[in-house]
Every structure is written in C-alpha cells, then in structure tokens.
Design an enzyme around this catalytic site. Structure first.
Site, mmCIF file in Angstrom:
data_model
loop_
_atom_site.group_PDB
_atom_site.id
_atom_site.type_symbol
_atom_site.label_atom_id
_atom_site.label_comp_id
_atom_site.label_asym_id
_atom_site.label_seq_id
_atom_site.Cartn_x
_atom_site.Cartn_y
_atom_site.Cartn_z
ATOM 1 N NE ARG A 153 -24.274 -3.199 40.794
ATOM 2 C CZ ARG A 153 -24.563 -2.804 42.014
ATOM 3 N NH1 ARG A 153 -24.021 -3.371 43.049
ATOM 4 N NH2 ARG A 153 -25.421 -1.823 42.223
ATOM 5 N NE ARG A 186 -18.920 2.806 50.054
ATOM 6 C CZ ARG A 186 -19.738 3.361 49.173
ATOM 7 N NH1 ARG A 186 -19.676 4.649 48.989
ATOM 8 N NH2 ARG A 186 -20.587 2.649 48.509
ATOM 9 C CD GLU A 205 -26.328 -1.808 38.543
ATOM 10 O OE1 GLU A 205 -25.320 -1.221 38.986
ATOM 11 O OE2 GLU A 205 -27.252 -2.208 39.268
ATOM 12 N NE ARG A 236 -17.036 -9.337 57.357
ATOM 13 C CZ ARG A 236 -17.985 -9.327 56.435
ATOM 14 N NH1 ARG A 236 -18.067 -10.276 55.543
ATOM 15 N NH2 ARG A 236 -18.871 -8.359 56.445
ATOM 16 N NE ARG A 249 -18.743 7.473 36.890
ATOM 17 C CZ ARG A 249 -18.262 7.255 35.674
ATOM 18 N NH1 ARG A 249 -17.906 8.263 34.895
ATOM 19 N NH2 ARG A 249 -18.160 6.030 35.219
ATOM 20 C CE1 TYR A 254 -24.598 6.260 46.594
ATOM 21 C CE2 TYR A 254 -24.135 5.539 48.818
ATOM 22 C CZ TYR A 254 -24.631 5.291 47.561
ATOM 23 O OH TYR A 254 -25.192 4.074 47.278
ATOM 24 C CG ASP A 286 -25.765 3.308 51.957
ATOM 25 O OD1 ASP A 286 -25.943 3.274 50.731
ATOM 26 O OD2 ASP A 286 -24.789 2.778 52.529
HETATM 27 P P1 FAD Z 1 -34.538 10.196 45.579
HETATM 28 O O1 FAD Z 1 -34.880 8.784 45.732
HETATM 29 O O2 FAD Z 1 -33.708 10.601 44.418
HETATM 30 O O3 FAD Z 1 -35.922 11.025 45.524
HETATM 31 C C1 FAD Z 1 -36.033 12.348 45.052
HETATM 32 C C2 FAD Z 1 -37.382 12.454 44.349
HETATM 33 O O4 FAD Z 1 -37.619 13.823 44.015
HETATM 34 C C3 FAD Z 1 -37.424 11.685 43.034
HETATM 35 O O5 FAD Z 1 -38.559 10.834 43.012
HETATM 36 C C4 FAD Z 1 -37.517 12.768 41.970
HETATM 37 O O6 FAD Z 1 -38.293 12.387 40.843
HETATM 38 C C5 FAD Z 1 -38.209 13.892 42.746
HETATM 39 N N1 FAD Z 1 -37.947 15.212 42.192
HETATM 40 C C6 FAD Z 1 -36.733 15.786 41.961
HETATM 41 N N2 FAD Z 1 -36.886 17.006 41.421
HETATM 42 C C7 FAD Z 1 -38.215 17.226 41.320
HETATM 43 C C8 FAD Z 1 -39.004 18.294 40.810
HETATM 44 N N3 FAD Z 1 -38.437 19.390 40.297
HETATM 45 N N4 FAD Z 1 -40.345 18.198 40.825
HETATM 46 C C9 FAD Z 1 -40.950 17.066 41.320
HETATM 47 N N5 FAD Z 1 -40.247 16.021 41.810
HETATM 48 C C10 FAD Z 1 -38.911 16.088 41.803
HETATM 49 N N6 FAD Z 1 -28.862 2.740 49.568
HETATM 50 C C11 FAD Z 1 -28.804 1.669 50.408
HETATM 51 O O7 FAD Z 1 -29.014 1.813 51.615
HETATM 52 N N7 FAD Z 1 -28.534 0.420 49.921
HETATM 53 C C12 FAD Z 1 -28.306 0.175 48.600
HETATM 54 O O8 FAD Z 1 -28.074 -0.978 48.205
HETATM 55 C C13 FAD Z 1 -28.340 1.285 47.693
HETATM 56 N N8 FAD Z 1 -28.104 1.105 46.385
HETATM 57 C C14 FAD Z 1 -28.149 2.181 45.545
HETATM 58 C C15 FAD Z 1 -27.891 1.968 44.183
HETATM 59 C C16 FAD Z 1 -27.934 3.047 43.301
HETATM 60 C C17 FAD Z 1 -27.670 2.818 41.831
HETATM 61 C C18 FAD Z 1 -28.204 4.349 43.791
HETATM 62 C C19 FAD Z 1 -28.221 5.529 42.863
HETATM 63 C C20 FAD Z 1 -28.460 4.549 45.141
HETATM 64 C C21 FAD Z 1 -28.441 3.486 46.026
HETATM 65 N N9 FAD Z 1 -28.716 3.657 47.389
HETATM 66 C C22 FAD Z 1 -28.648 2.576 48.241
HETATM 67 C C23 FAD Z 1 -29.066 4.993 47.937
HETATM 68 C C24 FAD Z 1 -30.591 5.258 47.932
HETATM 69 O O9 FAD Z 1 -31.081 5.196 46.619
HETATM 70 C C25 FAD Z 1 -30.870 6.637 48.537
HETATM 71 O O10 FAD Z 1 -30.423 6.681 49.864
HETATM 72 C C26 FAD Z 1 -32.345 7.082 48.546
HETATM 73 O O11 FAD Z 1 -33.045 6.664 47.425
HETATM 74 C C27 FAD Z 1 -32.380 8.585 48.609
HETATM 75 O O12 FAD Z 1 -33.709 9.054 48.760
HETATM 76 P P2 FAD Z 1 -34.053 10.572 48.438
HETATM 77 O O13 FAD Z 1 -35.510 10.745 48.761
HETATM 78 O O14 FAD Z 1 -33.089 11.478 49.075
HETATM 79 O O15 FAD Z 1 -33.801 10.758 46.860
HETATM 80 N N1 UDP Z 2 -15.172 -2.494 44.284
HETATM 81 C C1 UDP Z 2 -14.316 -3.238 43.522
HETATM 82 N N2 UDP Z 2 -14.692 -4.476 43.099
HETATM 83 C C2 UDP Z 2 -15.903 -5.002 43.407
HETATM 84 C C3 UDP Z 2 -16.774 -4.243 44.196
HETATM 85 C C4 UDP Z 2 -16.392 -2.983 44.617
HETATM 86 O O1 UDP Z 2 -13.222 -2.788 43.212
HETATM 87 O O2 UDP Z 2 -16.191 -6.131 42.976
HETATM 88 C C5 UDP Z 2 -14.735 -1.142 44.707
HETATM 89 C C6 UDP Z 2 -15.186 -0.038 43.755
HETATM 90 O O3 UDP Z 2 -14.153 0.924 43.688
HETATM 91 C C7 UDP Z 2 -16.380 0.563 44.458
HETATM 92 C C8 UDP Z 2 -15.953 0.424 45.921
HETATM 93 O O4 UDP Z 2 -15.257 -0.812 45.973
HETATM 94 O O5 UDP Z 2 -16.575 1.903 44.098
HETATM 95 C C9 UDP Z 2 -17.110 0.408 46.894
HETATM 96 O O6 UDP Z 2 -17.955 -0.668 46.566
HETATM 97 P P1 UDP Z 2 -19.506 -0.614 46.845
HETATM 98 O O7 UDP Z 2 -20.114 -1.905 46.441
HETATM 99 O O8 UDP Z 2 -19.727 -0.109 48.225
HETATM 100 O O9 UDP Z 2 -19.933 0.497 45.783
HETATM 101 P P2 UDP Z 2 -21.324 1.204 45.465
HETATM 102 O O10 UDP Z 2 -21.750 0.587 44.169
HETATM 103 O O11 UDP Z 2 -22.274 0.943 46.601
HETATM 104 O O12 UDP Z 2 -20.894 2.619 45.335
#
Ligand code: FAD
Ligand code: UDP
Length: 371
Positions: free
Chosen positions: A281, A172, A306, A176, A249, A354, A356
């Site tokens: 991080r 992923r 984190e 470059r 996770r 997963y 985005d």
């Molecule tokens: P969620 O946001 O999980 O929404 C589900 C909702 O349902 C929640 O509010 C929950 O409370 C509610 N719910 C669940 N069960 C019940 C119940 N029984 N009753 C009432 N309510 C309930 N994507 C990116 O594009 N860029 C990023 O940089 C990025 N960073 C991320 C970093 C982290 C740490 C994580 C975990 C994800 C990241 N993502 C990122 C992904 C992004 O968070 C998701 O694509 C998006 O939030 C998913 O939306 P969702 O509505 O499917 O789920």
């Molecule tokens: N990764 C790494 N070093 C870094 C950043 C990322 O080894 O400084 C690896 C790590 O295994 C991670 C993967 O690259 O799971 C993908 O990175 P990304 O930032 O996309 O992970 P995310 O946190 O979005 O899952």
C-alpha cells in the site's frame, strides 16, 4: 546514583501509559529506550509540517469510553475516519467491503441485489465450513471480490497462499450492506492533533528519560537503579533466546518527499491489491491530519510505500506470527517471565501479541492496576 521505584524499558505506548499511571500513584519512574526517540512504533516525526508515521500508519479506534477519555485528556483527537481505497490493476474500489464496493464490482444498487450476487458466487464452491482464508473470503463476499481485492494483497502481506492461511485473519474486516466506507466499527476514532509523539510526551512528562540505550548493554547497572522493572521489549531476547527465536512479519517503508505536490493520491491509504505490484500500500501522511483547504495550503507531500517481508533476526519485529509453533515457544518464555519477581512483562513484544493501541492501553491499565 539515583534510585527509582520503577525502571521502564521502552517508551512505546505500553511504557508511556504505565509511566503515567505509576506517576499518578506517587512512584518515581525512569524510562529508557534503545531508539533515539520516544514513542516506539507510534512515533510520528514532523517533516515540513506533516506528521510522518515512521513505523506505519496508526489509526486510533476504540469502543472503550474510558480509554477514549484517557487519550483525549492529553491531546485532542481529530475527526479522521479510515476509509482506504483499493487499486486493482488501475481500477479503484472502496474498502471495507460495502455497498460502494459491490456497486463498483457488479453495478448492483441495493443490498438485496448485492446479497443475491454473493450467494450466486458462493454456490459454485459448496463451502459449508471454511477451512482457510480463501474459503472464508469466498463465503463472505464471493469469488470476484476475493480475486480482485483479497487474494494478491493477502499473499503479499503474509508471504503465503490464502489456502495456507487461517480463516480468522479475514474475519477482522467488516462486510456491510450499507454505503459506509468506515474501516472500523468502533464508536470512537481519530488521530491525535500534532501527532502521536505529542501524546507520548505528555504521558511521560516529569519522568526521567534516557534514549539511545539498550537495556541489555548494562542490564545489571539498570537493574540496580530501580526496585522494579517494566520490560516492554522482546520476551525471547530477555531470556537470551534460550529456547530459540520467536518469529515475526516485518514491513519495510520507502518514504519519499514529493516537493510541489500538494495532494498525491487524495487519500491517506491506497492498497495495491494485485499480486504483481511489489508493495502492499501507499500511505500519504498529510491526510491523517489535514482536511479541506489545509491540504493545498501545505505545498508538499510525503508518501510511504510499504513492503511486507519475512522477518530475519535483526529486522524490526512488527507482527507476531501466532501459529502453533510460535505459540508453543512463547508459552515456554511466558513460564520463565511468570517466575520473575522484580520484572513485569507488558506490551506487544513482551507478550508476543498483536495488540492494537487501545488494547495496549487497556492492558497497561490492568497491569499497573494490579501493582
Ligand atoms: P512498541 O511500540 O514496540 O514499544 C517498545 C519499545 O521498547 C520500543 O520503543 C523499543 O525501542 C523499546 N525497546 C525494546 N527493547 C529494548 C531494549 N533492549 N532496551 C531499550 N529499549 C528497548 N494499532 C492501532 O490501534 N491502529 C493502527 O492503525 C495500527 N497500525 C499499526 C501498523 C503497524 C505497521 C504496526 C507494526 C502496528 C500497528 N498498530 C496499530 C499497533 C501499535 O503499533 C501497537 O499497539 C503499539 O505500538 C504497541 O506499543 P508497545 O509499547 O507495546 O510496543
Ligand atoms: N486484506 C485484503 N485486502 C485489503 C485489505 C486487507 O485482503 O485491501 C486482508 C489481508 O489478509 C489482511 C486482512 O485483510 O491481513 C486484515 O486487514 P487489516 O487491514 O486489518 O490488516 P493489518 O494491516 O491491520 O494487519
């Protein structure tokens, strides 16, 4: 009791986009969420003028123009470009792996020199067909970068050795041979001005919303309120874990307000890539939305460390573990979900995928489009 065309369980991105699209089609919609706020994991909370990404850094990026125009129709997006920095034992490197990183690691100044260096390091290992993350990483960028920037970080993030992880995880990340620190290759990128909560608020404007309610506490009552349900919670929970728990996770966040410190680390994201530092991080939230003078005009800062953890039932489910065991389990739950006539399962938890953010939006377009 008021009756709705749709009840949406979850006010995250999937629920909010679906609500908006259904509203446009003339349907009445109610949303509920077990959390005390809307937005699911994209929720941002304004603290001292800084929008804090409560559930981890969220950077919006897409190459899909329709999705980009859709999100920009609610709120303007800023020019934020994700360019994380890696701190390995006190020395800083640019990410993703690019000419800046190669220069910092080896002093090489041209793409040709960098390629020769990587090739030289690869030769020692004789890897024809990479079988795991370690082999894949060494094949892509050589031993030195693997050891400094990948090995420790990945082990902390996934709780497993790189030799026990699939190769695709590392694919992923861009490699470059240009001086380009943009973490993504997508055409469009940014952060909504004012934070993601504003985006979600605008999407669900005009819909009835009830927070702090768990759907399962009164499922029958909720079901009776609508003709159809869009469920965005965990799929295994919907079916009462009858085949067992799907695994995730999880991440825990240690958030700190640093009063009188306008700029703590000079960047939104700094990865700690050694194995010993317990966190993966540090996020400094103000850099997602403040640039130039605005950084110093805001006197304080907020940072989050984190920590990546193995998930236990009861923890926040963040990253689905897409190994064979969990994929098989999910397939069993999916068969049950497909047999439901009144309920639609969508989003990261209900589809155990997963996604985005831009992918979640595309998926909601698809699901609601089919209704
Ligand atoms: P969620 O946001 O999980 O929404 C589900 C909702 O349902 C929640 O509010 C929950 O409370 C509610 N719910 C669940 N069960 C019940 C119940 N029984 N009753 C009432 N309510 C309930 N994507 C990116 O594009 N860029 C990023 O940089 C990025 N960073 C991320 C970093 C982290 C740490 C994580 C975990 C994800 C990241 N993502 C990122 C992904 C992004 O968070 C998701 O694509 C998006 O939030 C998913 O939306 P969702 O509505 O499917 O789920
Ligand atoms: N990764 C790494 N070093 C870094 C950043 C990322 O080894 O400084 C690896 C790590 O295994 C991670 C993967 O690259 O799971 C993908 O990175 P990304 O930032 O996309 O992970 P995310 O946190 O979005 O899952």
């Amino acid at each position: 009791m008021k009756k709705y065309d749709f009840l949406i369980v979850g006010t995250g991105l999937f629920g909010a986009v679906s609500a908006y699209l259904l509203k446009q089609k003339g349907y009445s919609v109610k949303l509920i969420d077990k959390r005390a706020h809307i937005g699911g994991n994209v929720y941002t909370e304004n603290v001292r003028g800084i929008n804090v990404h409560k559930y981890g850094a969220h950077i919006f990026h897409t190459s899909n123009k329709e999705v980009w125009q859709f999100v920009n129709s609610f709120v303007e997006f800023n020019r934020y470009t994700n360019s994380p920095v890696a701190n390995y034992n006190g020395k800083l490197y640019n990410l993703p792996f690019n000419m800046n990183t190669f220069y910092q690691m080896w002093g090489v100044k041209t793409p040709e020199e960098a390629k020769a260096k990587i090739e030289e390091q690869k030769q020692e290992y004789h890897i024809a067909d990479p079988q795991n993350l370690e082999e894949q990483a060494i094949s892509l960028i050589g031993k030195d970068i693997y050891e400094a920037l990948i090995k420790g970080y990945t082990q902390k993030q996934w709780g497993r050795k790189c030799t026990e992880l699939p190769a695709f995880i590392i694919k992923r990340l861009p490699v470059r041979f240009t001086f380009d620190n943009n973490y993504f290759n997508d055409k469009y990128q940014g952060i909504p001005e004012g934070g993601y909560t504003v985006l979600i608020e605008k999407m669900i404007e005009g819909c009835d919303v009830q927070l702090d309610v768990d759907y399962f506490d009164q499922k029958d009552v909720w079901d009776a309120q609508a003709d159809r349900i869009i469920y965005t919670g965990e799929i295994d929970r919907y079916f009462n874990y009858q085949y067992g728990h799907l695994q995730y996770r999880t991440v825990s966040f240690e958030t700190e307000l640093l009063e009188g410190v306008p700029n703590y680390q000079g960047n939104a994201v700094v990865n700690y890539t050694d194995a010993e530092t317990p966190f993966t991080r540090i996020i400094e939230h103000k850099h997602f939305e403040m640039f130039g003078q605005a950084i110093t005009d805001c006197p304080d800062t907020i940072i989050s460390r984190e920590y990546s953890k193995e998930w236990q039932p009861g923890d926040e489910p963040y990253y689905p573990v897409n190994d064979d065991k969990n994929s098989e389990l999910y397939a069993k739950y999916k068969a049950l979900a497909d047999a439901q006539t009144k309920v639609i399962f969508g989003g990261r938890l209900a589809e155990y995928k997963y996604y985005d953010m831009h992918k979640v939006i595309e998926r909601a377009f698809e699901v609601v489009g089919q209704l």
